[in-house]
Design a protein around this motif. Structure first.
Motif, PDB file in Angstrom:
ATOM      1  N   ILE A  54       0.851  -1.199   0.000  1.00  0.00           N
ATOM      2  CA  ILE A  54       0.000   0.000   0.000  1.00  0.00           C
ATOM      3  C   ILE A  54       0.882   1.243   0.000  1.00  0.00           C
ATOM      4  O   ILE A  54       0.644   2.188  -0.756  1.00  0.00           O
ATOM      5  CB  ILE A  54      -0.946  -0.003   1.214  1.00  0.00           C
ATOM      6  CG1 ILE A  54      -1.933  -1.165   1.104  1.00  0.00           C
ATOM      7  CG2 ILE A  54      -1.684   1.317   1.340  1.00  0.00           C
ATOM      8  CD1 ILE A  54      -2.775  -1.402   2.341  1.00  0.00           C
ATOM      9  N   HIS A  55       1.906   1.235   0.831  1.00  0.00           N
ATOM     10  CA  HIS A  55       2.831   2.372   0.926  1.00  0.00           C
ATOM     11  C   HIS A  55       3.514   2.607  -0.423  1.00  0.00           C
ATOM     12  O   HIS A  55       3.630   3.741  -0.885  1.00  0.00           O
ATOM     13  CB  HIS A  55       3.867   2.099   2.022  1.00  0.00           C
ATOM     14  CG  HIS A  55       4.720   3.274   2.342  1.00  0.00           C
ATOM     15  ND1 HIS A  55       5.938   3.482   1.747  1.00  0.00           N
ATOM     16  CD2 HIS A  55       4.518   4.316   3.199  1.00  0.00           C
ATOM     17  CE1 HIS A  55       6.459   4.598   2.225  1.00  0.00           C
ATOM     18  NE2 HIS A  55       5.619   5.123   3.101  1.00  0.00           N
ATOM     19  N   HIS A  66      -9.260  -1.452  -3.564  1.00  0.00           N
ATOM     20  CA  HIS A  66      -9.526  -1.142  -2.158  1.00  0.00           C
ATOM     21  C   HIS A  66      -8.471  -0.211  -1.555  1.00  0.00           C
ATOM     22  O   HIS A  66      -8.615   0.237  -0.433  1.00  0.00           O
ATOM     23  CB  HIS A  66      -9.639  -2.430  -1.334  1.00  0.00           C
ATOM     24  CG  HIS A  66      -8.342  -3.138  -1.106  1.00  0.00           C
ATOM     25  ND1 HIS A  66      -7.741  -3.911  -2.056  1.00  0.00           N
ATOM     26  CD2 HIS A  66      -7.547  -3.156  -0.010  1.00  0.00           C
ATOM     27  CE1 HIS A  66      -6.617  -4.404  -1.562  1.00  0.00           C
ATOM     28  NE2 HIS A  66      -6.470  -3.963  -0.327  1.00  0.00           N
ATOM     29  N   HIS A  67      -7.444   0.124  -2.311  1.00  0.00           N
ATOM     30  CA  HIS A  67      -6.417   1.044  -1.807  1.00  0.00           C
ATOM     31  C   HIS A  67      -6.850   2.503  -1.906  1.00  0.00           C
ATOM     32  O   HIS A  67      -6.144   3.390  -1.453  1.00  0.00           O
ATOM     33  CB  HIS A  67      -5.093   0.850  -2.562  1.00  0.00           C
ATOM     34  CG  HIS A  67      -4.515  -0.522  -2.390  1.00  0.00           C
ATOM     35  ND1 HIS A  67      -4.255  -1.062  -1.158  1.00  0.00           N
ATOM     36  CD2 HIS A  67      -4.153  -1.455  -3.299  1.00  0.00           C
ATOM     37  CE1 HIS A  67      -3.760  -2.284  -1.312  1.00  0.00           C
ATOM     38  NE2 HIS A  67      -3.694  -2.537  -2.597  1.00  0.00           N
ATOM     39  N   GLN A  68      -8.013   2.767  -2.488  1.00  0.00           N
ATOM     40  CA  GLN A  68      -8.498   4.137  -2.616  1.00  0.00           C
ATOM     41  C   GLN A  68      -8.844   4.743  -1.258  1.00  0.00           C
ATOM     42  O   GLN A  68      -8.891   5.952  -1.123  1.00  0.00           O
ATOM     43  CB  GLN A  68      -9.717   4.194  -3.538  1.00  0.00           C
ATOM     44  CG  GLN A  68      -9.352   3.915  -4.968  1.00  0.00           C
ATOM     45  CD  GLN A  68     -10.573   3.953  -5.870  1.00  0.00           C
ATOM     46  OE1 GLN A  68     -11.707   4.031  -5.398  1.00  0.00           O
ATOM     47  NE2 GLN A  68     -10.346   3.900  -7.166  1.00  0.00           N
ATOM     48  N   GLN A  69      -9.069   3.914  -0.273  1.00  0.00           N
ATOM     49  CA  GLN A  69      -9.412   4.418   1.052  1.00  0.00           C
ATOM     50  C   GLN A  69      -8.184   4.852   1.848  1.00  0.00           C
ATOM     51  O   GLN A  69      -8.311   5.412   2.929  1.00  0.00           O
ATOM     52  CB  GLN A  69     -10.187   3.365   1.820  1.00  0.00           C
ATOM     53  CG  GLN A  69      -9.401   2.085   2.049  1.00  0.00           C
ATOM     54  CD  GLN A  69     -10.257   0.958   2.577  1.00  0.00           C
ATOM     55  OE1 GLN A  69     -11.362   1.177   3.018  1.00  0.00           O
ATOM     56  NE2 GLN A  69      -9.736  -0.250   2.515  1.00  0.00           N
ATOM     57  N   PHE A  70      -6.988   4.608   1.317  1.00  0.00           N
ATOM     58  CA  PHE A  70      -5.755   4.965   2.014  1.00  0.00           C
ATOM     59  C   PHE A  70      -5.137   6.216   1.405  1.00  0.00           C
ATOM     60  O   PHE A  70      -5.233   6.444   0.201  1.00  0.00           O
ATOM     61  CB  PHE A  70      -4.742   3.814   1.932  1.00  0.00           C
ATOM     62  CG  PHE A  70      -5.176   2.585   2.681  1.00  0.00           C
ATOM     63  CD1 PHE A  70      -5.039   2.506   4.059  1.00  0.00           C
ATOM     64  CD2 PHE A  70      -5.725   1.499   2.007  1.00  0.00           C
ATOM     65  CE1 PHE A  70      -5.438   1.371   4.747  1.00  0.00           C
ATOM     66  CE2 PHE A  70      -6.122   0.367   2.688  1.00  0.00           C
ATOM     67  CZ  PHE A  70      -5.982   0.303   4.067  1.00  0.00           C
ATOM     68  N   HIS A  71      -4.483   7.008   2.263  1.00  0.00           N
ATOM     69  CA  HIS A  71      -3.812   8.228   1.817  1.00  0.00           C
ATOM     70  C   HIS A  71      -2.467   8.331   2.513  1.00  0.00           C
ATOM     71  O   HIS A  71      -2.316   7.894   3.648  1.00  0.00           O
ATOM     72  CB  HIS A  71      -4.653   9.474   2.139  1.00  0.00           C
ATOM     73  CG  HIS A  71      -6.010   9.428   1.535  1.00  0.00           C
ATOM     74  ND1 HIS A  71      -6.233   9.729   0.215  1.00  0.00           N
ATOM     75  CD2 HIS A  71      -7.205   9.101   2.059  1.00  0.00           C
ATOM     76  CE1 HIS A  71      -7.520   9.589  -0.044  1.00  0.00           C
ATOM     77  NE2 HIS A  71      -8.133   9.209   1.063  1.00  0.00           N
ATOM     78  N   LEU A  72      -1.521   8.917   1.832  1.00  0.00           N
ATOM     79  CA  LEU A  72      -0.193   9.129   2.390  1.00  0.00           C
ATOM     80  C   LEU A  72      -0.056  10.597   2.763  1.00  0.00           C
ATOM     81  O   LEU A  72      -0.337  11.472   1.952  1.00  0.00           O
ATOM     82  CB  LEU A  72       0.860   8.736   1.337  1.00  0.00           C
ATOM     83  CG  LEU A  72       2.259   8.430   1.834  1.00  0.00           C
ATOM     84  CD1 LEU A  72       2.238   7.261   2.792  1.00  0.00           C
ATOM     85  CD2 LEU A  72       3.163   8.099   0.655  1.00  0.00           C
ATOM     86  N   LEU A  76       3.141   8.957   6.395  1.00  0.00           N
ATOM     87  CA  LEU A  76       2.267   8.135   7.222  1.00  0.00           C
ATOM     88  C   LEU A  76       1.038   7.738   6.421  1.00  0.00           C
ATOM     89  O   LEU A  76       0.489   8.545   5.678  1.00  0.00           O
ATOM     90  CB  LEU A  76       1.830   8.900   8.477  1.00  0.00           C
ATOM     91  CG  LEU A  76       2.947   9.293   9.434  1.00  0.00           C
ATOM     92  CD1 LEU A  76       2.425  10.259  10.481  1.00  0.00           C
ATOM     93  CD2 LEU A  76       3.551   8.073  10.098  1.00  0.00           C
ATOM     94  N   ILE A  77       0.605   6.505   6.586  1.00  0.00           N
ATOM     95  CA  ILE A  77      -0.579   6.018   5.884  1.00  0.00           C
ATOM     96  C   ILE A  77      -1.804   6.249   6.767  1.00  0.00           C
ATOM     97  O   ILE A  77      -1.807   5.889   7.943  1.00  0.00           O
ATOM     98  CB  ILE A  77      -0.463   4.520   5.545  1.00  0.00           C
ATOM     99  CG1 ILE A  77       0.771   4.263   4.676  1.00  0.00           C
ATOM    100  CG2 ILE A  77      -1.726   4.026   4.854  1.00  0.00           C
ATOM    101  CD1 ILE A  77       1.046   2.792   4.428  1.00  0.00           C
ATOM    102  N   PHE A  78      -2.815   6.863   6.171  1.00  0.00           N
ATOM    103  CA  PHE A  78      -4.083   7.083   6.859  1.00  0.00           C
ATOM    104  C   PHE A  78      -5.182   6.398   6.064  1.00  0.00           C
ATOM    105  O   PHE A  78      -5.141   6.348   4.843  1.00  0.00           O
ATOM    106  CB  PHE A  78      -4.395   8.577   6.971  1.00  0.00           C
ATOM    107  CG  PHE A  78      -3.506   9.295   7.939  1.00  0.00           C
ATOM    108  CD1 PHE A  78      -3.844   9.384   9.276  1.00  0.00           C
ATOM    109  CD2 PHE A  78      -2.326   9.874   7.510  1.00  0.00           C
ATOM    110  CE1 PHE A  78      -3.023  10.045  10.174  1.00  0.00           C
ATOM    111  CE2 PHE A  78      -1.494  10.538   8.401  1.00  0.00           C
ATOM    112  CZ  PHE A  78      -1.843  10.632   9.737  1.00  0.00           C
ATOM    113  N   LYS A  79      -6.164   5.870   6.796  1.00  0.00           N
ATOM    114  CA  LYS A  79      -7.311   5.218   6.167  1.00  0.00           C
ATOM    115  C   LYS A  79      -8.542   6.075   6.423  1.00  0.00           C
ATOM    116  O   LYS A  79      -8.782   6.507   7.550  1.00  0.00           O
ATOM    117  CB  LYS A  79      -7.510   3.827   6.767  1.00  0.00           C
ATOM    118  CG  LYS A  79      -8.655   3.059   6.171  1.00  0.00           C
ATOM    119  CD  LYS A  79      -8.761   1.686   6.824  1.00  0.00           C
ATOM    120  CE  LYS A  79      -9.832   0.883   6.147  1.00  0.00           C
ATOM    121  NZ  LYS A  79     -11.024   0.720   6.924  1.00  0.00           N
ATOM    122  N   ASP A  80      -9.320   6.339   5.370  1.00  0.00           N
ATOM    123  CA  ASP A  80     -10.562   7.086   5.528  1.00  0.00           C
ATOM    124  C   ASP A  80     -11.557   6.249   6.311  1.00  0.00           C
ATOM    125  O   ASP A  80     -11.654   5.042   6.123  1.00  0.00           O
ATOM    126  CB  ASP A  80     -11.160   7.433   4.162  1.00  0.00           C
ATOM    127  CG  ASP A  80     -10.330   8.450   3.411  1.00  0.00           C
ATOM    128  OD1 ASP A  80      -9.618   9.229   4.062  1.00  0.00           O
ATOM    129  OD2 ASP A  80     -10.383   8.456   2.171  1.00  0.00           O
TER     130      ASP A  80
END
Length: 171
Positions: A54-55, A66-72, A76-80
């Motif tokens: 994911i990173h 399903h990686h659309q819910q993650f943001h950098l 740092l990785i954040f999940k909506d």
């Protein structure tokens, strides 16, 4: 950028060499402690089987499935979250760090040894990791204080009824 105090910066982790270095003492500034802990989290992503891909995807700028819910954000990785107004900091597979978060949200005096659901909700507002529900369930079920103080969910036993005395013993 991430100077706010959070569960990771309140209490040092005992027995973990990298984290002991990160939390030099209780007198250290919150900014200093948080930045070192965030550095450990960033490094943990690269060694985590779940978060490493994911990173890598997020760093390359592509989002799929399903990686659309993650943001950098700042490495740092954040999940909506489902309400889309908040996000969860993703915690890599680093046992001491996850146990520290579990302790902070369940055992700490302010937490009050809440049950599985309340502990999970408290952690889920801020953090995310795979199998978090199972980790919380196992942690709370293994809590000695919770097991000692847990109310019984069985019906009361009722009154004892002595067996009748056999006639041959009447003499």
């Amino acid at each position: 950028n991430h100077a706010n105090a959070d569960a990771l910066s309140r209490m040092p982790l005992i027995g973990t060499a990298p984290l002991e270095d990160a939390v030099e003492s209780f007198n250290a500034s919150v900014v200093n402690v948080s930045s070192k802990l965030y550095d450990i989290i960033r490094a943990g992503y690269l060694q985590d089987d779940y978060f490493a891909p994911i990173h890598e995807l997020l760093q390359s700028g592509s989002k799929s499935g399903h990686h659309q819910q993650f943001h950098l954000d700042d490495g740092l990785i954040f999940k909506d979250t489902t309400d889309l107004e908040s996000r969860q900091l993703c915690i890599p597979k680093y046992k001491q760090l996850r146990e520290h978060i579990l302790h902070d949200h369940h055992d700490a005096m302010i937490s009050g040894h809440q049950g599985i659901e309340k502990t999970l909700n408290a952690i889920g507002r801020t953090y995310y990791w795979p199998r978090m529900t199972q980790n919380v369930r196992d942690y709370v079920r293994s809590c000695e204080k919770c097991q000692q103080n847990k109310a019984s969910n069985q019906k009361p036993m009722g009154y004892l009824r002595p067996n009748p005395v056999p006639p041959e013993r009447w003499h």
